[in-house]
Write a protein that holds these residues in place. Structure first.
Motif, PDB file in Angstrom:
ATOM      1  N   ILE A   5      36.607  49.972  -6.208  1.00 48.19           N
ATOM      2  CA  ILE A   5      37.238  51.043  -5.433  1.00 48.19           C
ATOM      3  C   ILE A   5      38.707  51.073  -5.826  1.00 48.19           C
ATOM      4  CG2 ILE A   5      37.725  51.910  -3.129  1.00 48.19           C
ATOM      5  CD1 ILE A   5      35.340  50.098  -2.208  1.00 48.19           C
ATOM      6  N   LEU A  12      45.096  52.016  -0.308  1.00 49.94           N
ATOM      7  CA  LEU A  12      43.781  51.794   0.290  1.00 49.94           C
ATOM      8  C   LEU A  12      43.895  50.770   1.417  1.00 49.94           C
ATOM      9  CD1 LEU A  12      41.435  51.559  -2.819  1.00 49.94           C
ATOM     10  CD2 LEU A  12      41.653  53.444  -1.238  1.00 49.94           C
ATOM     11  N   ASP A  14      41.818  48.406   4.488  1.00 50.04           N
ATOM     12  CA  ASP A  14      40.551  47.686   4.579  1.00 50.04           C
ATOM     13  C   ASP A  14      39.454  48.559   5.177  1.00 50.04           C
ATOM     14  OD1 ASP A  14      41.617  45.424   3.449  1.00 50.04           O
ATOM     15  OD2 ASP A  14      42.172  44.521   5.376  1.00 50.04           O
ATOM     16  N   LYS A  17      38.174  50.840   2.407  1.00 45.63           N
ATOM     17  CA  LYS A  17      37.359  50.062   1.461  1.00 45.63           C
ATOM     18  C   LYS A  17      35.994  49.748   2.066  1.00 45.63           C
ATOM     19  CE  LYS A  17      41.060  47.790  -1.087  1.00 45.63           C
ATOM     20  NZ  LYS A  17      41.680  46.499  -1.413  1.00 45.63           N
ATOM     21  N   GLU A  21      32.376  50.923   0.652  1.00 47.69           N
ATOM     22  CA  GLU A  21      31.373  49.907   0.315  1.00 47.69           C
ATOM     23  C   GLU A  21      30.070  50.162   1.071  1.00 47.69           C
ATOM     24  OE1 GLU A  21      33.181  46.137   1.062  1.00 47.69           O
ATOM     25  OE2 GLU A  21      34.433  46.260  -0.730  1.00 47.69           O
TER      26      GLU A  21
END
Length: 175
Positions: A5, A12, A14, A17, A21
């Motif tokens: 990513i 970005l 968390d 992300k 994901e």
């Protein structure tokens, strides 16, 4: 599956992300050999309007890479739209691989059906043509006259394939 990513002109977090994901994990349900997935998120600003661009690149084993680009004002909406499009493409690939025509037992059944003789249908038996040596047109005419055939295929002296045939008026034609 290998995931990557990347954020371009954008930091970005968390949560972003994790969201991406989870989106990649949702694409694994189609049981395709996904080698790797790459997501590039970039911030766009045109004419004073802010927006986000999301690009998914999914590498499949023995297939081409699937690339999906999606733009939206909201980052999460752009990711959702890209995942929907990716799942549609992967579902189609999965359906292509699991259809009846691609299954092995279906191929065996169709081969068995093709080998069974059908009643009431004339069987075609392949024959070897005597095209090995060139003939004069007169020799081919004599062969046709001496047989009950309607036409005769032969190679002439110039190595051209020719056809001599009986016409309805009793004469002979030549192609």
């Amino acid at each position: 599956m290998n995931t990557s990513i990347v954020g371009k002109q954008f930091e970005l977090t968390d949560s972003i992300k994790g969201y991406v994901e989870n989106a990649f994990d949702a694409l694994g349900k189609y049981n395709l050999d996904i080698i790797s997935g790459r997501c590039v998120i970039s911030a766009d600003e045109k004419n004073g309007k802010k927006g986000f661009s999301v690009e998914f690149a999914i590498n499949l084993a023995r297939k081409d890479t699937i690339v999906i680009r999606q733009k939206d004002k909201d980052l999460y909406a752009a990711v959702d739209l890209a995942v929907d499009r990716a799942s549609k493409v992967l579902r189609r690939e999965h359906d292509k691989m699991t259809t009846v025509k691609n299954k092995d037992e279906g191929k065996e059944i169709r081969a068995r059906i093709a080998d069974e003789p059908v009643e009431g249908v004339d069987e075609i038996i392949p024959m070897e043509l005597e095209l090995y040596k060139p003939l004069e047109i007169e020799d081919a005419l004599e062969k046709l006259k001496s047989s009950e055939m309607q036409f005769y295929v032969f190679n002439d002296i110039d190595a051209r394939m020719r056809v001599i045939y009986k016409r309805t008026d009793g004469k002979f034609g030549l192609y």
